[in-house]
Design a protein around this motif. Sequence first.
Motif, PDB file in Angstrom:
ATOM      1  N   ILE A  29      25.389  79.239  -2.094  1.00 53.84           N
ATOM      2  CA  ILE A  29      24.319  78.234  -1.982  1.00 53.84           C
ATOM      3  C   ILE A  29      24.701  77.101  -2.941  1.00 53.84           C
ATOM      4  O   ILE A  29      25.139  77.364  -4.076  1.00 53.84           O
ATOM      5  N   ILE A  30      24.520  75.894  -2.508  1.00 53.19           N
ATOM      6  CA  ILE A  30      24.903  74.731  -3.343  1.00 53.19           C
ATOM      7  C   ILE A  30      24.131  74.778  -4.665  1.00 53.19           C
ATOM      8  O   ILE A  30      22.960  75.145  -4.699  1.00 53.19           O
ATOM      9  N   PHE A  31      24.805  74.426  -5.747  1.00 48.23           N
ATOM     10  CA  PHE A  31      24.253  74.621  -7.102  1.00 48.23           C
ATOM     11  C   PHE A  31      22.958  73.825  -7.338  1.00 48.23           C
ATOM     12  O   PHE A  31      22.118  74.204  -8.138  1.00 48.23           O
ATOM     13  N   ASN A  32      22.853  72.676  -6.658  1.00 47.75           N
ATOM     14  CA  ASN A  32      21.667  71.819  -6.879  1.00 47.75           C
ATOM     15  C   ASN A  32      20.715  71.888  -5.688  1.00 47.75           C
ATOM     16  O   ASN A  32      20.068  70.902  -5.332  1.00 47.75           O
ATOM     17  N   ASP A  33      20.630  73.062  -5.099  1.00 43.06           N
ATOM     18  CA  ASP A  33      19.752  73.234  -3.935  1.00 43.06           C
ATOM     19  C   ASP A  33      18.305  72.841  -4.257  1.00 43.06           C
ATOM     20  O   ASP A  33      17.754  73.286  -5.281  1.00 43.06           O
ATOM     21  N   PRO A  34      17.688  72.023  -3.435  1.00 47.44           N
ATOM     22  CA  PRO A  34      16.325  71.541  -3.739  1.00 47.44           C
ATOM     23  C   PRO A  34      15.265  72.638  -3.708  1.00 47.44           C
ATOM     24  O   PRO A  34      14.289  72.571  -4.444  1.00 47.44           O
ATOM     25  N   ASP A  35      15.490  73.669  -2.902  1.00 45.90           N
ATOM     26  CA  ASP A  35      14.491  74.744  -2.849  1.00 45.90           C
ATOM     27  C   ASP A  35      14.592  75.648  -4.078  1.00 45.90           C
ATOM     28  O   ASP A  35      13.596  76.049  -4.654  1.00 45.90           O
ATOM     29  N   LEU A  36      15.822  75.976  -4.471  1.00 46.87           N
ATOM     30  CA  LEU A  36      16.012  76.835  -5.654  1.00 46.87           C
ATOM     31  C   LEU A  36      15.710  76.062  -6.926  1.00 46.87           C
ATOM     32  O   LEU A  36      15.211  76.612  -7.898  1.00 46.87           O
ATOM     33  N   ASN A  37      16.050  74.761  -6.902  1.00 45.66           N
ATOM     34  CA  ASN A  37      15.708  73.870  -8.028  1.00 45.66           C
ATOM     35  C   ASN A  37      16.103  74.459  -9.381  1.00 45.66           C
ATOM     36  O   ASN A  37      15.288  74.524 -10.322  1.00 45.66           O
ATOM     37  N   ILE A  38      17.333  74.897  -9.467  1.00 48.41           N
ATOM     38  CA  ILE A  38      17.840  75.491 -10.729  1.00 48.41           C
ATOM     39  C   ILE A  38      17.913  74.401 -11.793  1.00 48.41           C
ATOM     40  O   ILE A  38      18.430  73.317 -11.541  1.00 48.41           O
ATOM     41  N   ASP A  39      17.372  74.684 -12.969  1.00 53.74           N
ATOM     42  CA  ASP A  39      17.453  73.720 -14.069  1.00 53.74           C
ATOM     43  C   ASP A  39      18.733  73.980 -14.872  1.00 53.74           C
ATOM     44  O   ASP A  39      18.767  74.818 -15.773  1.00 53.74           O
ATOM     45  N   TRP A  40      19.771  73.247 -14.537  1.00 50.95           N
ATOM     46  CA  TRP A  40      21.056  73.421 -15.249  1.00 50.95           C
ATOM     47  C   TRP A  40      21.027  72.710 -16.605  1.00 50.95           C
ATOM     48  O   TRP A  40      21.904  72.912 -17.445  1.00 50.95           O
ATOM     49  N   ASP A  41      20.035  71.817 -16.766  1.00 52.39           N
ATOM     50  CA  ASP A  41      19.880  71.078 -18.024  1.00 52.39           C
ATOM     51  C   ASP A  41      21.196  70.403 -18.424  1.00 52.39           C
ATOM     52  O   ASP A  41      21.649  70.494 -19.585  1.00 52.39           O
ATOM     53  N   PHE A  42      21.799  69.753 -17.435  1.00 52.08           N
ATOM     54  CA  PHE A  42      23.141  69.185 -17.641  1.00 52.08           C
ATOM     55  C   PHE A  42      23.306  68.081 -16.607  1.00 52.08           C
ATOM     56  O   PHE A  42      22.913  68.239 -15.455  1.00 52.08           O
ATOM     57  N   PRO A  43      23.894  66.940 -17.006  1.00 55.06           N
ATOM     58  CA  PRO A  43      24.029  65.831 -16.034  1.00 55.06           C
ATOM     59  C   PRO A  43      24.978  66.181 -14.883  1.00 55.06           C
ATOM     60  O   PRO A  43      26.143  66.529 -15.128  1.00 55.06           O
ATOM     61  N   PHE A  44      24.484  66.151 -13.657  1.00 52.64           N
ATOM     62  CA  PHE A  44      25.296  66.521 -12.495  1.00 52.64           C
ATOM     63  C   PHE A  44      26.635  65.773 -12.489  1.00 52.64           C
ATOM     64  O   PHE A  44      27.661  66.325 -12.132  1.00 52.64           O
ATOM     65  N   LYS A  45      26.607  64.480 -12.892  1.00 54.11           N
ATOM     66  CA  LYS A  45      27.846  63.690 -12.760  1.00 54.11           C
ATOM     67  C   LYS A  45      28.937  64.172 -13.715  1.00 54.11           C
ATOM     68  O   LYS A  45      30.105  63.856 -13.551  1.00 54.11           O
TER      69      LYS A  45
END
Length: 181
Positions: A146-162
């Motif tokens: 599953i893609i890491f930034n999936d909108p349904d799972l909404n995992i808070d990686w607390d890290f800038p995606f870029k």
Amino acid sequence: MQVEETPLKDCFLVKPNIFKDHRGIFLETYHRKRFAELTGIDTEFVQDNQSVSSYGVLRGMHYQKGEFAQTKIVRVIYGKVLDVVVDLRPDSPTFKQTYSAILDDQNLHQLYVPKGFGHGFLTLSAKSVFGYKCDNYYTPGSEGGIIFNDPDLNIDWDFPFKEMVLSDKDRDLPTFKEVFG
Ligand SMILES: Cc1cn([C@H]2C[C@H](O)[C@@H](COP(=O)(O)OP(=O)(O)O[C@H]3O[C@H](C)C(=O)[C@H](O)[C@H]3O)O2)c(=O)[nH]c1=O
């Protein structure tokens, strides 16, 4: 060893006993019998893995499908990671729920990740050495994700995606909805 339940069914946070002396530390990184006594779960691991990552590398969210699904017990040998799991078992009371924990070479905590979970981690130190045991062999072609930034799972990686570093494979993983509808 202490074993704590996490909010996700069958997923445990494992806190090994750490023996410190003037030379350094010692810990039993896995003890099958004691883990089974503490959890009622006896797992026969058959494969050990290790990955080394640099700062900002995100590996996940991954799982193996069906009969090839893997239970894992994961740990950090060196460095620091944010470890994330997601319950992908439709019949589970914690289906679709995520849990994250900081695992590092100071707390030496581990996560027991049952079959049917997605797993991933983000390296927060300059380098991480990540080790884990699997109770089923790697089977190319059985892998899902599953893609890491999936909108349904909404995992808070607390890290800038870029600033994240991912494999092309991980950048192209499907969404939760694409997999589960
Ligand atoms: C997982 C695995 C991979 N490989 C080979 C396949 C590729 O040529 C190379 C890198 O594989 P991959 O990019 O899938 O590695 P990760 O992105 O670290 O994958 C792992 O990352 C997340 C965090 C997991 O929990 C899984 O254990 C696993 O999916 O190692 C093997 O030969 N055996 C294996 O068990």
